[in-house]
Design a protein around this motif. Sequence first.
Motif, short mmCIF file in Angstrom:
data_model
loop_
_atom_site.label_atom_id
_atom_site.label_comp_id
_atom_site.label_asym_id
_atom_site.label_seq_id
_atom_site.Cartn_x
_atom_site.Cartn_y
_atom_site.Cartn_z
N GLY A 106 0.75 -1.24 0.00
CA GLY A 106 0.00 0.00 0.00
C GLY A 106 0.78 1.30 0.00
N VAL A 107 2.09 1.23 -0.11
CA VAL A 107 2.86 2.47 -0.19
C VAL A 107 2.56 3.12 -1.53
N PRO A 108 2.15 4.38 -1.55
CA PRO A 108 1.89 5.06 -2.82
C PRO A 108 3.16 5.16 -3.67
N VAL A 109 3.03 4.95 -4.97
CA VAL A 109 4.19 4.96 -5.85
C VAL A 109 4.91 6.31 -5.83
N ASP A 110 4.20 7.39 -5.59
CA ASP A 110 4.81 8.71 -5.52
C ASP A 110 4.97 9.22 -4.09
N ALA A 111 5.04 8.29 -3.14
CA ALA A 111 5.23 8.68 -1.74
C ALA A 111 6.50 9.51 -1.61
N ALA A 112 6.40 10.57 -0.81
CA ALA A 112 7.55 11.44 -0.61
C ALA A 112 7.51 12.00 0.81
N ALA A 113 8.67 12.26 1.34
CA ALA A 113 8.78 12.90 2.64
C ALA A 113 8.68 14.42 2.43
N ALA A 114 9.03 15.17 3.44
CA ALA A 114 8.86 16.63 3.41
C ALA A 114 9.61 17.30 2.26
N ASP A 115 10.72 16.69 1.81
CA ASP A 115 11.48 17.31 0.72
C ASP A 115 10.85 17.07 -0.65
N GLY A 116 9.82 16.23 -0.69
CA GLY A 116 9.12 15.97 -1.93
C GLY A 116 9.80 14.98 -2.86
N ARG A 117 10.93 14.44 -2.45
CA ARG A 117 11.69 13.53 -3.31
C ARG A 117 11.05 12.14 -3.30
N THR A 118 10.75 11.63 -4.49
CA THR A 118 10.10 10.32 -4.65
C THR A 118 11.14 9.25 -4.99
N ALA A 119 10.70 8.00 -4.93
CA ALA A 119 11.57 6.89 -5.33
C ALA A 119 11.97 7.03 -6.80
N LEU A 120 11.06 7.52 -7.64
CA LEU A 120 11.38 7.72 -9.05
C LEU A 120 12.54 8.70 -9.21
N MET A 121 12.52 9.77 -8.45
CA MET A 121 13.60 10.76 -8.52
C MET A 121 14.94 10.14 -8.12
N LEU A 122 14.92 9.33 -7.06
CA LEU A 122 16.16 8.68 -6.63
C LEU A 122 16.62 7.64 -7.65
N ALA A 123 15.70 6.89 -8.20
CA ALA A 123 16.07 5.93 -9.24
C ALA A 123 16.70 6.65 -10.43
N ALA A 124 16.14 7.78 -10.79
CA ALA A 124 16.68 8.57 -11.90
C ALA A 124 18.07 9.11 -11.56
N MET A 125 18.23 9.63 -10.36
CA MET A 125 19.51 10.21 -9.95
C MET A 125 20.65 9.20 -10.03
N PHE A 126 20.35 7.96 -9.70
CA PHE A 126 21.40 6.94 -9.61
C PHE A 126 21.35 5.93 -10.75
N ASN A 127 20.67 6.33 -11.84
CA ASN A 127 20.64 5.54 -13.08
C ASN A 127 20.13 4.12 -12.84
N ARG A 128 19.13 3.98 -12.01
CA ARG A 128 18.54 2.67 -11.71
C ARG A 128 17.42 2.41 -12.73
N SER A 129 17.82 2.04 -13.93
CA SER A 129 16.89 1.94 -15.07
C SER A 129 15.75 0.95 -14.83
N GLU A 130 16.06 -0.21 -14.28
CA GLU A 130 15.02 -1.21 -14.06
C GLU A 130 13.97 -0.68 -13.07
N ILE A 131 14.43 -0.01 -12.04
CA ILE A 131 13.51 0.56 -11.05
C ILE A 131 12.73 1.71 -11.67
#
Length: 173
Positions: A106-131
């Motif tokens: 049930g974790v929302p795919v765009d869940a973010a903490a106060a800084d607004g950074r999502t898992a997608l943003m982190l995956a993009a930052m670190f070139n995690r293509s599969e993620i």
Amino acid sequence: MSDQQSSTMTQDEHALFAEEVFERARRGDAAMLERLLLAGLPADLSNHKGDTLLMLASYHGHQEAVRVLLKQGADPLIANDNGQLPIAGAAFKGDLPMIRLLLEHGVPVDAAAADGRTALMLAAMFNRSEILDFLLAQGADPNRQDFRGVTALVAARTMGASEAAARLEALAG
């Protein structure tokens, strides 16, 4: 020593116990965590860095411990003192199975903490293509911005993550 004094733990003993509990989460000791939780240990217990048991177990890739914690009511949307959620930590570590598990619970795919950074943003930052591909397929918003207005594409470009940037540019298209 009175009965009351002998039945209570000292402050040092409390600290040692807490340290051991957090170590069990880091090591993924699901059976011990379950016993402690059933005995009344708070599922959202956090350490001096704001890391919950769930954050530690997920960050270190322990799926069974994460399942136990979630089953016992651990909140996957509690951020640590660095503003990271467990799903963001999993993206940072490149742990797609953990991301899948968190989303299944049930974790929302765009869940973010106060800084607004999502898992997608982190995956993009670190070139995690599969993620990146998986999160996009699950409905992650590539145009979502963090508190500074940074999107996943901008994050990828800033970090020199060329493959992620190319994938996101193709979407923007």
